[in-house]
Design a protein around this motif. Structure first.
Motif, PDB file in Angstrom:
ATOM      1  N   VAL A  62      -5.510  56.753 -25.851  1.00 24.85           N
ATOM      2  CA  VAL A  62      -4.667  56.922 -24.669  1.00 24.85           C
ATOM      3  C   VAL A  62      -5.550  56.712 -23.446  1.00 24.85           C
ATOM      4  O   VAL A  62      -6.610  57.358 -23.318  1.00 24.85           O
ATOM      5  CB  VAL A  62      -4.044  58.338 -24.613  1.00 24.85           C
ATOM      6  N   PHE A  63      -5.135  55.814 -22.569  1.00 23.44           N
ATOM      7  CA  PHE A  63      -5.860  55.622 -21.317  1.00 23.44           C
ATOM      8  C   PHE A  63      -5.156  56.415 -20.221  1.00 23.44           C
ATOM      9  O   PHE A  63      -3.931  56.386 -20.115  1.00 23.44           O
ATOM     10  CB  PHE A  63      -5.963  54.142 -20.970  1.00 23.44           C
ATOM     11  N   ALA A  64      -5.959  57.137 -19.430  1.00 26.73           N
ATOM     12  CA  ALA A  64      -5.403  58.060 -18.451  1.00 26.73           C
ATOM     13  C   ALA A  64      -6.327  58.140 -17.243  1.00 26.73           C
ATOM     14  O   ALA A  64      -7.451  57.611 -17.263  1.00 26.73           O
ATOM     15  CB  ALA A  64      -5.237  59.445 -19.080  1.00 26.73           C
ATOM     16  N   PHE A  65      -5.847  58.801 -16.197  1.00 24.10           N
ATOM     17  CA  PHE A  65      -6.696  58.976 -15.011  1.00 24.10           C
ATOM     18  C   PHE A  65      -6.541  60.384 -14.446  1.00 24.10           C
ATOM     19  O   PHE A  65      -5.535  61.065 -14.686  1.00 24.10           O
ATOM     20  CB  PHE A  65      -6.374  57.930 -13.936  1.00 24.10           C
ATOM     21  N   LYS A 114     -14.199  58.173 -23.868  1.00 28.89           N
ATOM     22  CA  LYS A 114     -15.066  57.436 -22.952  1.00 28.89           C
ATOM     23  C   LYS A 114     -14.627  57.690 -21.514  1.00 28.89           C
ATOM     24  O   LYS A 114     -13.436  57.793 -21.222  1.00 28.89           O
ATOM     25  CB  LYS A 114     -15.019  55.933 -23.261  1.00 28.89           C
ATOM     26  N   GLU A 115     -15.616  57.771 -20.628  1.00 30.23           N
ATOM     27  CA  GLU A 115     -15.355  57.914 -19.202  1.00 30.23           C
ATOM     28  C   GLU A 115     -15.661  56.584 -18.515  1.00 30.23           C
ATOM     29  O   GLU A 115     -16.701  55.975 -18.757  1.00 30.23           O
ATOM     30  CB  GLU A 115     -16.215  59.020 -18.604  1.00 30.23           C
ATOM     31  N   TYR A 116     -14.739  56.122 -17.668  1.00 24.30           N
ATOM     32  CA  TYR A 116     -14.891  54.842 -16.972  1.00 24.30           C
ATOM     33  C   TYR A 116     -15.165  55.017 -15.489  1.00 24.30           C
ATOM     34  O   TYR A 116     -15.274  54.024 -14.760  1.00 24.30           O
ATOM     35  CB  TYR A 116     -13.629  53.990 -17.148  1.00 24.30           C
ATOM     36  N   GLY A 117     -15.263  56.263 -15.035  1.00 26.94           N
ATOM     37  CA  GLY A 117     -15.463  56.491 -13.617  1.00 26.94           C
ATOM     38  C   GLY A 117     -14.330  55.903 -12.807  1.00 26.94           C
ATOM     39  O   GLY A 117     -13.159  56.070 -13.156  1.00 26.94           O
ATOM     40  N   LYS A 169     -11.377  47.717 -12.462  1.00 32.57           N
ATOM     41  CA  LYS A 169     -11.409  46.349 -12.992  1.00 32.57           C
ATOM     42  C   LYS A 169     -11.450  46.362 -14.519  1.00 32.57           C
ATOM     43  O   LYS A 169     -10.767  45.573 -15.177  1.00 32.57           O
ATOM     44  CB  LYS A 169     -12.613  45.588 -12.436  1.00 32.57           C
ATOM     45  N   GLU A 170     -12.249  47.257 -15.094  1.00 26.83           N
ATOM     46  CA  GLU A 170     -12.334  47.342 -16.553  1.00 26.83           C
ATOM     47  C   GLU A 170     -11.023  47.859 -17.142  1.00 26.83           C
ATOM     48  O   GLU A 170     -10.562  47.368 -18.189  1.00 26.83           O
ATOM     49  CB  GLU A 170     -13.489  48.253 -16.960  1.00 26.83           C
ATOM     50  N   ILE A 171     -10.411  48.812 -16.476  1.00 31.16           N
ATOM     51  CA  ILE A 171      -9.123  49.341 -16.940  1.00 31.16           C
ATOM     52  C   ILE A 171      -8.056  48.250 -16.912  1.00 31.16           C
ATOM     53  O   ILE A 171      -7.283  48.094 -17.866  1.00 31.16           O
ATOM     54  CB  ILE A 171      -8.688  50.546 -16.083  1.00 31.16           C
ATOM     55  N   ASN A 172      -8.026  47.460 -15.850  1.00 34.57           N
ATOM     56  CA  ASN A 172      -7.056  46.368 -15.762  1.00 34.57           C
ATOM     57  C   ASN A 172      -7.319  45.302 -16.824  1.00 34.57           C
ATOM     58  O   ASN A 172      -6.381  44.712 -17.375  1.00 34.57           O
ATOM     59  CB  ASN A 172      -7.086  45.744 -14.367  1.00 34.57           C
ATOM     60  N   ARG A 173      -8.596  45.057 -17.118  1.00 33.64           N
ATOM     61  CA  ARG A 173      -8.931  44.081 -18.160  1.00 33.64           C
ATOM     62  C   ARG A 173      -8.422  44.558 -19.513  1.00 33.64           C
ATOM     63  O   ARG A 173      -7.835  43.773 -20.286  1.00 33.64           O
ATOM     64  CB  ARG A 173     -10.447  43.866 -18.214  1.00 33.64           C
ATOM     65  N   LEU A 174      -8.605  45.831 -19.800  1.00 31.96           N
ATOM     66  CA  LEU A 174      -8.139  46.387 -21.067  1.00 31.96           C
ATOM     67  C   LEU A 174      -6.617  46.385 -21.147  1.00 31.96           C
ATOM     68  O   LEU A 174      -6.038  46.119 -22.204  1.00 31.96           O
ATOM     69  CB  LEU A 174      -8.671  47.812 -21.225  1.00 31.96           C
ATOM     70  N   ARG A 175      -5.971  46.652 -20.022  1.00 28.81           N
ATOM     71  CA  ARG A 175      -4.497  46.637 -20.001  1.00 28.81           C
ATOM     72  C   ARG A 175      -3.975  45.230 -20.255  1.00 28.81           C
ATOM     73  O   ARG A 175      -3.005  45.042 -20.994  1.00 28.81           O
ATOM     74  CB  ARG A 175      -3.972  47.166 -18.673  1.00 28.81           C
ATOM     75  N   GLU A 176      -4.590  44.228 -19.639  1.00 29.56           N
ATOM     76  CA  GLU A 176      -4.172  42.839 -19.842  1.00 29.56           C
ATOM     77  C   GLU A 176      -4.350  42.416 -21.296  1.00 29.56           C
ATOM     78  O   GLU A 176      -3.506  41.724 -21.857  1.00 29.56           O
ATOM     79  CB  GLU A 176      -4.965  41.906 -18.919  1.00 29.56           C
TER      80      GLU A 176
END
Length: 274
Positions: free
Chosen positions: A115-118, A139-142, A146-153
């Motif tokens: 699950v990706f969350a913020f 994992k923490e992405y800070g 840009k990385e979150i959008n790449r993973l979503r795409e």
């Protein structure tokens, strides 16, 4: 094509949302008068109930984020009159219990077991991936949007297999359909006073149509047809709603050899297509 009614589902409450997942269908029903929302899950092929009229502690201001791998992910609303979401609650169909709850995070998207969350800060967001079964941070992405959008795409590009076999209606646009299909729709428009958009889907030589016609006093009927494209013969004709004052979109979809219709806003009817 032969069409036969297979099963129906109703609790005489407004069916707000249908969310399929593999061989199951999650049904969200809302009772606006009593401010309550109910969630049921059925076997998509047989209609057998797996979860019936489930409620969380919050009885109304709650909704669904995702349903996959027999886990339902719920959210609550920041305020009753605002659409913003907060919190993630994961409910297991297998355990018939809540797996975990995170009040500090907001759901973004689901990718397999993650699950990706913020977390919303004053003027920024911190991003995380969580284990879907435990809610623990993987994992923490800070603030790396840009990385979150790449993973979503990437996730969106992988969705094809997940929805293979599903046919959802599209808005009728003449330039996008065959001449024969346009001819059938134009015949409808000549013979009936159609108002608003026409929704359609095509599968194996048949045309599925949902459209609204004008009744007295400015009200509408929502009509559904299955039409043999070659012969123009109507295979099935269903009046989905009448006496309505606004258009009702997304009133049907097809999965493999099953047709799903929402009738009178409160009943799900499922037909086999043979």
């Amino acid at each position: 094509m032969k069409v036969k009614k297979k099963y129906s589902f109703t609790n005489n409450r407004t069916i707000w949302r249908l969310l399929p997942s593999a061989d199951k269908l999650l049904i969200e029903e809302r009772d606006d008068g009593n401010k309550q929302v109910f969630f049921s899950v059925i076997n998509i092929g047989t209609g057998k109930k797996i979860l019936s009229e489930f409620q969380l502690d919050e009885k109304f201001w709650v909704g669904i984020e995702a349903f996959e791998n027999d886990i339902i992910f719920f959210h609550r609303f920041i305020k009753p009159d605002m659409p913003g979401h907060f919190g993630i609650t994961a409910y297991s169909l297998d355990a018939k219990d809540i797996l975990w709850n995170r009040e500090d995070l907001v759901f973004l998207f689901l990718a397999g077991e993650h699950v990706f969350a913020f977390r919303q800060n004053f003027d920024s967001r911190d991003f995380f991936s969580l284990n879907a079964s435990t809610g623990n941070i993987v994992k923490e992405y800070g603030e790396d949007i840009k990385e979150i959008n790449r993973l979503r795409e990437k996730l969106l590009s992988d969705q094809y297999e997940k929805f293979k076999g599903y046919f959802f209606p599209e808005i009728y646009v003449p330039a996008r359909i065959s001449a024969r299909t346009e001819e059938l729709i134009n015949d409808k428009k000549k013979n009936e006073i159609i108002s608003g958009s026409i929704e359609y889907a095509e599968k194996e030589g048949v045309l599925f149509l949902s459209y609204h016609t004008i009744e007295d006093e400015g009200k509408f009927k929502n009509n559904f047809n299955i039409i043999d494209i070659n012969s123009g013969k109507i295979i099935l004709e269903v009046l989905l709603n009448r006496g309505i004052t606004s258009y009702i979109p997304d009133s049907f979809f097809v999965k493999d050899d099953l047709l799903f219709l929402i009738r009178d806003k409160i009943e799900l009817e499922v037909y086999s297509l043979g």
